[in-house]
Design an enzyme around this catalytic site. Structure first.
Site, short mmCIF file in Angstrom:
data_model
loop_
_atom_site.label_atom_id
_atom_site.label_comp_id
_atom_site.label_asym_id
_atom_site.label_seq_id
_atom_site.Cartn_x
_atom_site.Cartn_y
_atom_site.Cartn_z
N LEU A 1 52.97 33.84 29.70
CA LEU A 1 53.90 33.22 28.77
C LEU A 1 53.18 32.64 27.60
O LEU A 1 53.94 32.56 26.45
CB LEU A 1 54.80 32.33 29.50
CG LEU A 1 55.77 31.47 28.97
CD1 LEU A 1 56.80 32.80 28.56
CD2 LEU A 1 56.38 30.51 30.00
N GLY A 2 52.14 32.22 27.75
CA GLY A 2 51.20 31.45 26.68
C GLY A 2 51.38 30.28 26.65
O GLY A 2 51.47 29.55 25.59
N ASP B 1 44.85 38.81 46.68
CA ASP B 1 44.16 39.31 47.97
C ASP B 1 45.26 40.51 48.71
O ASP B 1 45.30 40.53 49.83
CB ASP B 1 44.04 38.43 48.94
CG ASP B 1 43.11 38.86 50.10
OD1 ASP B 1 41.98 39.74 49.82
OD2 ASP B 1 43.12 38.26 51.25
N THR C 1 46.41 36.29 56.07
CA THR C 1 45.57 36.29 55.11
C THR C 1 44.25 35.48 55.25
O THR C 1 43.24 35.42 55.10
CB THR C 1 45.70 36.32 53.67
OG1 THR C 1 45.04 36.54 52.74
CG2 THR C 1 46.43 34.96 53.65
N ALA C 2 44.50 34.03 55.84
CA ALA C 2 43.72 33.11 55.89
C ALA C 2 44.06 32.26 57.00
O ALA C 2 45.27 31.98 57.21
CB ALA C 2 43.49 32.53 54.46
N ILE C 3 42.97 31.43 57.63
CA ILE C 3 43.26 30.16 58.23
C ILE C 3 42.47 28.89 57.84
O ILE C 3 41.64 28.88 57.08
CB ILE C 3 42.72 30.44 59.72
CG1 ILE C 3 41.39 30.72 59.87
CG2 ILE C 3 43.72 31.53 60.37
CD1 ILE C 3 40.81 30.98 61.48
N GLY D 1 39.77 39.07 62.24
CA GLY D 1 40.31 40.44 62.29
C GLY D 1 41.78 40.63 62.15
O GLY D 1 42.34 41.51 62.20
N ASN D 2 42.61 39.29 62.14
CA ASN D 2 44.07 39.60 61.86
C ASN D 2 44.15 39.78 60.42
O ASN D 2 45.42 40.02 60.08
CB ASN D 2 44.87 38.15 62.32
CG ASN D 2 45.30 38.05 63.69
OD1 ASN D 2 44.79 37.42 64.67
ND2 ASN D 2 46.16 38.85 63.81
N SER D 3 43.33 39.47 59.62
CA SER D 3 43.49 39.85 57.95
C SER D 3 44.34 40.90 58.01
O SER D 3 43.76 42.16 58.08
CB SER D 3 42.35 39.58 57.36
OG SER D 3 42.04 38.35 56.87
N HIS E 1 40.43 41.48 51.02
CA HIS E 1 39.02 41.38 51.41
C HIS E 1 38.67 42.13 52.69
O HIS E 1 37.51 41.87 53.09
CB HIS E 1 38.89 39.73 51.57
CG HIS E 1 39.66 39.03 52.80
ND1 HIS E 1 40.78 38.74 52.75
CD2 HIS E 1 39.10 39.05 54.32
CE1 HIS E 1 41.24 38.38 53.97
NE2 HIS E 1 40.30 38.57 54.96
#
Length: 384
Positions: free
Chosen positions: A287-288, A158, A248-250, A230-232, A128
């Site tokens: 795997l199905g 991501d 990636t997220a907070i 900005g840390n992403s 992102h």
């Protein structure tokens, strides 16, 4: 849930525990002797006391790590849907600057990345951070700027890999994210709010977080190290200076940090990177099967003692699962020796396997233990 990636002083408790120690056994890169941690000689004139005590610090480790963490800025052209400042989406992770003409604007974003291969100039970041970008610029710690090319992206996890053509790069080694335990100290490095080379510290708050609805495949490291916009794409490192996660997220009100941040484990990011570099995409197999979590209530209803695993609810015809002899009602407890705790665990494990991989599944059928072998195939549909 905000998808981005923090600043505060070191943990007061840590400082209180370590202050005053004659020798501070903080792990660091390279070899170090006990002399590195000895108290300094008393200052002339007595100073603040009879002797000056050496301060606990992560500086030696961070000095080796920081050159591998980069600032990423992107520029993209988007259609303007609302020309008023109030039209900006408050949940967007990065800064945006409207421009003319009135029917479109230039959008600028700030994020972070980690150099993982110095020779080839490969950088790991979050998808992102660079999504829909017309131009991606990487700024190194020494101030050099390079335009980056996209090697490949995987929206389901991501993860993205970009590449720059540069010399004298410093790469960060991968650490063992699987060995992380709750309470391990970690540091997050990135460019929160555009403040490059910012370091925050904390502990691992939880491992194996899933079911958050952030990504398609989730196996997050949770940390209380401050992570902010900005840390992403930035680094989460252990005290050995090794990469154990990609921020990636907070979770937080209006995108602010409240001590609940998430990072993609380095094992997952490295696996995705290898496929992106080799194929330009992730060739994800299935795997199905359709699965449910094996709750204690379901386990009791099925007459089973254990309350963890993935209960197979359906088997797709002509799928790898069908060819392996799996049936509805079977409970998958392990894949290649790795425990399967729930349906999400099975989905994550299978989803990271390449097409053609052969796996062994430990299952319970009518309370009896069995082992079957399946070969992962490329499939479409909602089954795992």
């Amino acid at each position: 849930m905000e998808r981005f990636g923090g600043s505060r002083a070191f943990c007061a408790v840590l400082l209180m525990m370590l202050a005053g120690c004659e020798q501070v056994p903080i792990p660091r890169l390279g070899q170090a002797s006990a002399a590195d941690y000895q108290p300094s000689e008393p200052a002339a004139g007595g100073g603040r006391g009879a002797e000056q005590i050496g301060r606990p610090t992560l500086a030696p480790m961070l000095e080796a790590v920081l050159p591998a963490v980069v600032n990423i800025s992107t520029t993209s052209t988007v259609e303007e849907q609302d020309h008023s400042p109030l039209g900006e989406r408050s949940s967007q992770p990065f800064f945006k600057f409207p421009a003319v003409p009135p029917d479109e604007r230039q959008q600028q974003s700030l994020g972070s990345g980690v150099i993982v291969n110095a020779e080839k100039g490969l950088i790991l970041t979050s998808h992102h951070v660079i999504a829909d970008a017309d131009r991606v610029t990487v700024t190194l710690q020494d101030g050099r700027d390079f335009e980056a090319k996209t090697v490949g992206v995987d929206t389901e996890t991501d993860v993205a890999v970009i590449k720059i053509d540069a010399n004298n790069l410093k790469a960060l080694p991968f650490g063992d994210s699987q060995s992380l335990r709750v309470g391990d100290f970690v540091a997050a490095i990135g460019s929160p709010f555009g403040l490059s080379q910012t370091v925050t510290s904390g502990i691992v708050s939880a491992v194996g977080r899933s079911g958050l609805g952030i990504e398609g495949y989730e196996d997050f490291i949770q940390t209380d190290a401050s992570i902010n916009p900005g840390n992403s794409g930035g680094a989460l490192v252990d005290l050995n200076g090794e990469l154990v996660g990609i921020s990636t997220a907070i979770v937080g009100p209006a995108g602010g940090n409240v001590g609940i941040g998430f990072a993609i484990p380095s094992r997952l990011a490295q696996s995705i990177m290898q496929q992106l570099v080799q194929y330009g995409e992730v060739q994800r197999g299935k795997l199905g099967v359709g699965v449910h979590d094996l709750t204690p209530d379901l386990a009791h209803a099925l007459g089973l003692e254990r309350g963890s695993g993935a209960l197979i609810a359906l088997v797709q015809p002509d799928s790898p699962a069908a060819k392996a002899g799996l049936r509805p009602g079977d409970v998958v407890t392990a894949i290649d020796g790795t425990p399967v705790t729930n349906g999400g665990s099975l989905r994550n494990t299978v989803g990271l396997l390449q097409v053609g991989s052969e796996i062994k599944l430990d299952i319970l059928r009518n309370g009896e233990k069995r082992t079957v072998t399946a070969r992962i195939a490329k499939m479409v549909g909602s089954v795992d």
